[in-house]
Design a protein around this motif. Structure first.
Motif, PDB file in Angstrom:
ATOM      1  N   LYS A 238      35.634  39.412  33.651  1.00  0.00           N
ATOM      2  CA  LYS A 238      37.072  39.199  33.729  1.00  0.00           C
ATOM      3  C   LYS A 238      37.765  39.570  32.425  1.00  0.00           C
ATOM      4  O   LYS A 238      38.920  40.015  32.419  1.00  0.00           O
ATOM      5  CB  LYS A 238      37.337  37.737  34.085  1.00  0.00           C
TER       6      LYS A 238
ATOM      7  N   ASN B 153      41.843  47.623  44.889  1.00  0.00           N
ATOM      8  CA  ASN B 153      41.133  46.440  44.371  1.00  0.00           C
ATOM      9  C   ASN B 153      41.563  46.152  42.938  1.00  0.00           C
ATOM     10  O   ASN B 153      41.868  47.073  42.173  1.00  0.00           O
ATOM     11  CB  ASN B 153      39.616  46.661  44.419  1.00  0.00           C
TER      12      ASN B 153
ATOM     13  N   LYS C 193      30.453  44.926  39.363  1.00  0.00           N
ATOM     14  CA  LYS C 193      29.893  45.823  40.363  1.00  0.00           C
ATOM     15  C   LYS C 193      29.529  47.152  39.704  1.00  0.00           C
ATOM     16  O   LYS C 193      30.063  47.510  38.662  1.00  0.00           O
ATOM     17  CB  LYS C 193      30.891  46.072  41.498  1.00  0.00           C
TER      18      LYS C 193
ATOM     19  N   PRO D 135      38.856  41.926  45.223  1.00  0.00           N
ATOM     20  CA  PRO D 135      38.352  42.113  43.861  1.00  0.00           C
ATOM     21  C   PRO D 135      37.566  43.407  43.661  1.00  0.00           C
ATOM     22  O   PRO D 135      37.526  43.937  42.556  1.00  0.00           O
ATOM     23  CB  PRO D 135      37.451  40.892  43.652  1.00  0.00           C
ATOM     24  N   SER D 136      36.969  43.928  44.729  1.00  0.00           N
ATOM     25  CA  SER D 136      36.065  45.074  44.594  1.00  0.00           C
ATOM     26  C   SER D 136      36.170  45.988  45.799  1.00  0.00           C
ATOM     27  O   SER D 136      36.764  45.641  46.831  1.00  0.00           O
ATOM     28  CB  SER D 136      34.618  44.573  44.476  1.00  0.00           C
TER      29      SER D 136
ATOM     30  N   GLY E 143      39.946  43.520  40.746  1.00  0.00           N
ATOM     31  CA  GLY E 143      39.034  42.799  39.871  1.00  0.00           C
ATOM     32  C   GLY E 143      38.909  41.316  40.170  1.00  0.00           C
ATOM     33  O   GLY E 143      39.450  40.813  41.154  1.00  0.00           O
ATOM     34  N   PRO E 144      38.183  40.598  39.310  1.00  0.00           N
ATOM     35  CA  PRO E 144      37.810  39.205  39.605  1.00  0.00           C
ATOM     36  C   PRO E 144      38.984  38.240  39.730  1.00  0.00           C
ATOM     37  O   PRO E 144      38.849  37.193  40.361  1.00  0.00           O
ATOM     38  CB  PRO E 144      36.912  38.820  38.422  1.00  0.00           C
TER      39      PRO E 144
ATOM     40  N   ARG F 156      34.797  45.377  36.325  1.00  0.00           N
ATOM     41  CA  ARG F 156      35.106  44.051  35.785  1.00  0.00           C
ATOM     42  C   ARG F 156      34.665  42.940  36.729  1.00  0.00           C
ATOM     43  O   ARG F 156      34.445  41.807  36.309  1.00  0.00           O
ATOM     44  CB  ARG F 156      36.612  43.919  35.507  1.00  0.00           C
ATOM     45  N   ASP F 157      34.526  43.268  38.007  1.00  0.00           N
ATOM     46  CA  ASP F 157      33.981  42.314  38.988  1.00  0.00           C
ATOM     47  C   ASP F 157      32.459  42.366  39.005  1.00  0.00           C
ATOM     48  O   ASP F 157      31.823  41.877  39.942  1.00  0.00           O
ATOM     49  CB  ASP F 157      34.540  42.613  40.378  1.00  0.00           C
TER      50      ASP F 157
ATOM     51  N   SER G 133      34.555  44.339  48.845  1.00  0.00           N
ATOM     52  CA  SER G 133      35.371  43.336  49.534  1.00  0.00           C
ATOM     53  C   SER G 133      36.353  43.998  50.498  1.00  0.00           C
ATOM     54  O   SER G 133      36.645  43.457  51.569  1.00  0.00           O
ATOM     55  CB  SER G 133      36.122  42.478  48.514  1.00  0.00           C
TER      56      SER G 133
ATOM     57  N   HIS H 282      38.476  48.047  37.522  1.00  0.00           N
ATOM     58  CA  HIS H 282      38.530  46.672  38.030  1.00  0.00           C
ATOM     59  C   HIS H 282      37.271  46.335  38.817  1.00  0.00           C
ATOM     60  O   HIS H 282      36.800  45.193  38.801  1.00  0.00           O
ATOM     61  CB  HIS H 282      39.767  46.491  38.912  1.00  0.00           C
ATOM     62  N   ASN H 283      36.720  47.327  39.528  1.00  0.00           N
ATOM     63  CA  ASN H 283      35.471  47.120  40.256  1.00  0.00           C
ATOM     64  C   ASN H 283      34.349  46.736  39.290  1.00  0.00           C
ATOM     65  O   ASN H 283      33.561  45.823  39.550  1.00  0.00           O
ATOM     66  CB  ASN H 283      35.108  48.405  41.002  1.00  0.00           C
TER      67      ASN H 283
END
Length: 279
Positions: free
Chosen positions: A220, A155, A194, A164-165, A157-158, A191-192, A168, A188-189
């Protein structure tokens, strides 16, 4: 906990400033007499060394006493011969380092997926980190069954319209062969927006690899930073690793100061080991 973080950071800063960058394995969890060894391993994601050839990359791993590497193609090209692959592994062995996976590998066609699995087989690993198109997931499942190589989707991120996560990815693979899973980039998770600690708990059975990192914000605009300086609660993350009995690698992916990463890698490695020892 804030006091503990401050202590670890100050201690590491002194080590780096004094030139003592090598961080001993016996600072890691499980080193104390009678203390149970952790099931997870500390590694480094090859992308951390995108600006370095193999030899200086291995030297940084030796200085920080990390022994597991997720292999990137700029260190071992896809077209490498059997002899070149053997020489690569021999060089890693000289440094007491094991290449445990390859990737991430981006694929846009089924032929590229074929090539990725062939590469993983020739390299001799049983884990392939990849980013396939959604419409190719059933084909990925077919290749996983054919090769008996686990496939972990990364994943990003946004900005990532595909994955993105962790959530997802899980929603797309939950009914596929259990060897299709997740390379959980916890930064990155986050940053989304989560909860990376909670998501580790939710999706642990399908998480085959972890890109260990911290970030400055759950947006982001969040940037990668030293492991102990971001907004993800690393002690809580380590406790969750133990709760779910995670047995894969936690591979530091350090994306700050990438042309001079050693100090940040050393601080992050030391912080992670310090947290493991303290919790």
């Amino acid at each position: 906990m804030n006091a503990r973080r401050s202590f670890v950071k100050k201690s590491l800063a002194g080590l780096v400033a004094g030139g003592v960058i090598s961080l001993r394995k016996d600072a890691y969890a499980g080193s104390e007499a009678g203390k149970k060894e952790d099931t997870f391993k500390l590694g480094i994601a090859g992308y951390s060394f995108v600006h370095f050839k193999l030899d200086p990359s291995l030297e940084m791993m030796k200085k920080t006493d990390v022994h597991y590497l997720c292999i990137k193609d700029f260190h071992l090209p896809y077209a490498s011969t059997a002899e070149e692959i053997a020489a690569f592994h021999a060089k890693l062995k000289e440094s007491d380092i094991t290449g445990y996976a390859v990737g991430p590998i981006y694929t846009k066609t089924t032929q590229e997926i074929d090539n990725a699995f062939d590469y993983a087989k020739r390299v001799g690993v049983n884990l392939l980190v990849g980013i396939p198109n959604k419409e190719d997931l059933k084909y990925v499942e077919k290749k996983v069954i054919e090769y008996d190589i686990r496939y972990a989707i990364h994943n990003h991120g946004p900005e990532d319209k595909l994955y993105p996560s962790a959530e997802s990815i899980y929603n797309l693979i939950k009914d596929l062969d259990p060897r299709v899973g997740i390379c959980f980039d916890m930064g990155h998770n986050k940053r989304d927006n989560k909860d990376s600690v909670a998501d580790l708990g939710k999706y642990a059975k399908r998480i085959f690899d972890i890109h260990l990192k911290n970030v400055t914000a759950a947006t982001k605009e969040g940037k990668t930073c030293e492991l102990g300086r971001g907004i993800i609660d690393i002690p809580a993350f380590v406790k969750m690793l133990r709760k779910v009995k995670y047995s894969g690698s936690c591979s530091l992916e350090y994306e700050k100061d990438m042309k001079e990463p050693l100090a940040g890698i050393a601080e992050s490695v030391g912080y992670f080991r310090g947290v493991c020892a303290a919790t």
